[in-house]
Scaffold this motif. Structure first.
Motif, PDB file in Angstrom:
ATOM      1  N   ILE A 150      36.632 -71.090  30.058  1.00 21.39           N
ATOM      2  CA  ILE A 150      36.315 -69.831  30.731  1.00 21.39           C
ATOM      3  C   ILE A 150      37.563 -69.355  31.459  1.00 21.39           C
ATOM      4  O   ILE A 150      38.166 -70.107  32.228  1.00 21.39           O
ATOM      5  CB  ILE A 150      35.152 -70.014  31.730  1.00 21.39           C
ATOM      6  N   GLU A 151      37.955 -68.128  31.234  1.00 23.70           N
ATOM      7  CA  GLU A 151      39.210 -67.640  31.790  1.00 23.70           C
ATOM      8  C   GLU A 151      39.149 -67.395  33.291  1.00 23.70           C
ATOM      9  O   GLU A 151      40.097 -67.665  34.012  1.00 23.70           O
ATOM     10  CB  GLU A 151      39.630 -66.349  31.069  1.00 23.70           C
ATOM     11  N   HIS A 152      38.024 -66.881  33.783  1.00 23.26           N
ATOM     12  CA  HIS A 152      37.997 -66.556  35.208  1.00 23.26           C
ATOM     13  C   HIS A 152      37.864 -67.821  36.048  1.00 23.26           C
ATOM     14  O   HIS A 152      37.326 -68.835  35.599  1.00 23.26           O
ATOM     15  CB  HIS A 152      36.859 -65.571  35.519  1.00 23.26           C
ATOM     16  N   ALA A 153      38.369 -67.744  37.270  1.00 18.43           N
ATOM     17  CA  ALA A 153      38.346 -68.907  38.169  1.00 18.43           C
ATOM     18  C   ALA A 153      36.905 -69.318  38.460  1.00 18.43           C
ATOM     19  O   ALA A 153      36.050 -68.491  38.763  1.00 18.43           O
ATOM     20  CB  ALA A 153      39.073 -68.569  39.470  1.00 18.43           C
ATOM     21  N   HIS A 154      36.627 -70.612  38.342  1.00 17.37           N
ATOM     22  CA  HIS A 154      35.274 -71.100  38.567  1.00 17.37           C
ATOM     23  C   HIS A 154      35.304 -72.590  38.884  1.00 17.37           C
ATOM     24  O   HIS A 154      36.294 -73.275  38.640  1.00 17.37           O
ATOM     25  CB  HIS A 154      34.389 -70.863  37.332  1.00 17.37           C
ATOM     26  N   SER A 155      34.233 -73.075  39.457  1.00 17.32           N
ATOM     27  CA  SER A 155      34.030 -74.498  39.705  1.00 17.32           C
ATOM     28  C   SER A 155      32.624 -74.854  39.254  1.00 17.32           C
ATOM     29  O   SER A 155      31.828 -73.976  38.896  1.00 17.32           O
ATOM     30  CB  SER A 155      34.226 -74.825  41.192  1.00 17.32           C
ATOM     31  N   HIS A 156      32.306 -76.138  39.300  1.00 20.69           N
ATOM     32  CA  HIS A 156      30.989 -76.605  38.889  1.00 20.69           C
ATOM     33  C   HIS A 156      30.347 -77.380  40.033  1.00 20.69           C
ATOM     34  O   HIS A 156      31.020 -78.129  40.747  1.00 20.69           O
ATOM     35  CB  HIS A 156      31.082 -77.522  37.662  1.00 20.69           C
ATOM     36  N   LEU A 157      29.054 -77.217  40.180  1.00 16.20           N
ATOM     37  CA  LEU A 157      28.278 -77.984  41.147  1.00 16.20           C
ATOM     38  C   LEU A 157      26.999 -78.432  40.454  1.00 16.20           C
ATOM     39  O   LEU A 157      26.228 -77.602  39.957  1.00 16.20           O
ATOM     40  CB  LEU A 157      27.971 -77.132  42.378  1.00 16.20           C
ATOM     41  N   VAL A 158      26.777 -79.745  40.387  1.00 17.35           N
ATOM     42  CA  VAL A 158      25.647 -80.300  39.647  1.00 17.35           C
ATOM     43  C   VAL A 158      24.933 -81.318  40.530  1.00 17.35           C
ATOM     44  O   VAL A 158      25.565 -82.239  41.066  1.00 17.35           O
ATOM     45  CB  VAL A 158      26.116 -80.990  38.344  1.00 17.35           C
ATOM     46  N   ALA A 159      23.644 -81.147  40.691  1.00 17.94           N
ATOM     47  CA  ALA A 159      22.818 -82.111  41.426  1.00 17.94           C
ATOM     48  C   ALA A 159      22.133 -83.032  40.424  1.00 17.94           C
ATOM     49  O   ALA A 159      21.509 -82.563  39.468  1.00 17.94           O
ATOM     50  CB  ALA A 159      21.790 -81.382  42.282  1.00 17.94           C
ATOM     51  N   THR A 160      22.228 -84.343  40.635  1.00 19.00           N
ATOM     52  CA  THR A 160      21.695 -85.308  39.679  1.00 19.00           C
ATOM     53  C   THR A 160      20.779 -86.322  40.375  1.00 19.00           C
ATOM     54  O   THR A 160      20.977 -86.638  41.554  1.00 19.00           O
ATOM     55  CB  THR A 160      22.830 -86.085  38.982  1.00 19.00           C
ATOM     56  N   PRO A 161      19.799 -86.847  39.644  1.00 19.42           N
ATOM     57  CA  PRO A 161      18.902 -87.857  40.219  1.00 19.42           C
ATOM     58  C   PRO A 161      19.506 -89.257  40.207  1.00 19.42           C
ATOM     59  O   PRO A 161      18.865 -90.209  40.651  1.00 19.42           O
ATOM     60  CB  PRO A 161      17.670 -87.785  39.307  1.00 19.42           C
ATOM     61  N   VAL A 162      20.709 -89.398  39.690  1.00 15.36           N
ATOM     62  CA  VAL A 162      21.408 -90.683  39.671  1.00 15.36           C
ATOM     63  C   VAL A 162      22.808 -90.484  40.241  1.00 15.36           C
ATOM     64  O   VAL A 162      23.324 -89.363  40.292  1.00 15.36           O
ATOM     65  CB  VAL A 162      21.511 -91.264  38.242  1.00 15.36           C
ATOM     66  N   ILE A 163      23.419 -91.568  40.679  1.00 18.20           N
ATOM     67  CA  ILE A 163      24.790 -91.520  41.177  1.00 18.20           C
ATOM     68  C   ILE A 163      25.730 -91.783  40.003  1.00 18.20           C
ATOM     69  O   ILE A 163      25.530 -92.740  39.244  1.00 18.20           O
ATOM     70  CB  ILE A 163      25.001 -92.564  42.281  1.00 18.20           C
ATOM     71  N   PRO A 164      26.751 -90.958  39.803  1.00 21.55           N
ATOM     72  CA  PRO A 164      27.689 -91.181  38.696  1.00 21.55           C
ATOM     73  C   PRO A 164      28.288 -92.591  38.749  1.00 21.55           C
ATOM     74  O   PRO A 164      28.476 -93.162  39.832  1.00 21.55           O
ATOM     75  CB  PRO A 164      28.760 -90.110  38.927  1.00 21.55           C
ATOM     76  N   ARG A 165      28.597 -93.124  37.583  1.00 23.97           N
ATOM     77  CA  ARG A 165      29.059 -94.512  37.483  1.00 23.97           C
ATOM     78  C   ARG A 165      30.289 -94.784  38.334  1.00 23.97           C
ATOM     79  O   ARG A 165      30.358 -95.801  39.031  1.00 23.97           O
ATOM     80  CB  ARG A 165      29.356 -94.850  36.016  1.00 23.97           C
TER      81      ARG A 165
END
Length: 230
Positions: free
Chosen positions: A50-65
């Motif tokens: 994606i060309e325009h400036a962006h970030s990601h925010l994801v809520a998960t039911p588990v903790i990443p490894r």
């Protein structure tokens, strides 16, 4: 539309950090979410299309490894020495100085001792804190200035990188190992990791996460320090 994080003035970066703080605080009210992931992929090598400036925010039911591994090692270190593992690392890096990239009264940025990627940089608050979302507006303004300087230095080496926030898991949700989060405020230290991606990076075995990095962290830090940012 075509701007980038490093082209923004520090006050606008601070506003983005304030948005992260607000969204994390809100999502942690839902006990179904054990962890709130905030990350930014910059460039094609980092998987951004994606060309325009962006970030990601994801809520998960588990903790990443990787976060779970960090939590376990931090807890083990605290149980053994009654000190925060990352506070010890920050103190040693400041005293040695050879891997430092940026430093302010509130934050320090350095190339870690065993980096996975060339020019990898970690940004830590000098004062212990386990939750990024606990920062007030003046602290976020200081973080914005340090983060902007770090990213400008990294972008002179490669335009592609991951920026990942490592904050504490949701303490309102059930703990991972069946025990209360009783020492979490003392044993975990939030931070930001900047992981540059280059086309010639090699990895011996994906599952075992063995990395090949041709640049010693001391040399990488020296090059980043010597890189102009204006």
């Amino acid at each position: 539309h075509a701007t980038s994080l490093t082209s923004l003035p520090p006050e606008d970066i601070a506003r983005a950090l304030q948005m992260f703080r607000q969204r994390i605080q809100d999502l942690k009210n839902d006990v179904r979410f054990r962890y709130i992931q905030v990350f930014k992929n910059q460039g094609l090598l980092a998987g951004s299309f994606i060309e325009h400036a962006h970030s990601h925010l994801v809520a998960t039911p588990v903790i990443p490894r990787r976060l779970e591994s960090e939590l376990r090692w931090c807890k083990q270190h605290y149980d053994l020495k009654e000190r925060c593992l990352y506070c010890d690392i920050v103190r040693q890096e400041v005293e040695a100085g050879t891997r430092l990239v940026e430093r302010s009264p509130e934050f320090v940025a350095f190339c870690p001792f065993a980096p996975r990627f060339a020019y990898e940089v970690w940004v830590f608050p000098v004062t212990h804190g386990h939750r990024f979302e606990g920062l007030d507006d003046p602290a976020l303004a200081g973080l914005a200035r340090v983060l902007r300087a770090v990213l400008r230095r990294v972008e002179r080496k490669t335009s592609d990188y991951h920026l990942v926030l490592h904050t504490a898991p949701n303490e309102k949700s059930p703990p991972v190992w069946g025990l209360a989060w009783e020492t979490l405020p003392f044993d975990f230290h939030w931070h930001i990791e900047v992981l540059p991606r280059q086309a010639d990076v090699a990895r011996l075995h994906r599952e075992e996460e063995f990395y090949v990095n041709p640049i010693p962290p001391e040399e990488a830090a020296r090059q980043l320090r010597d890189t102009p940012i204006d």
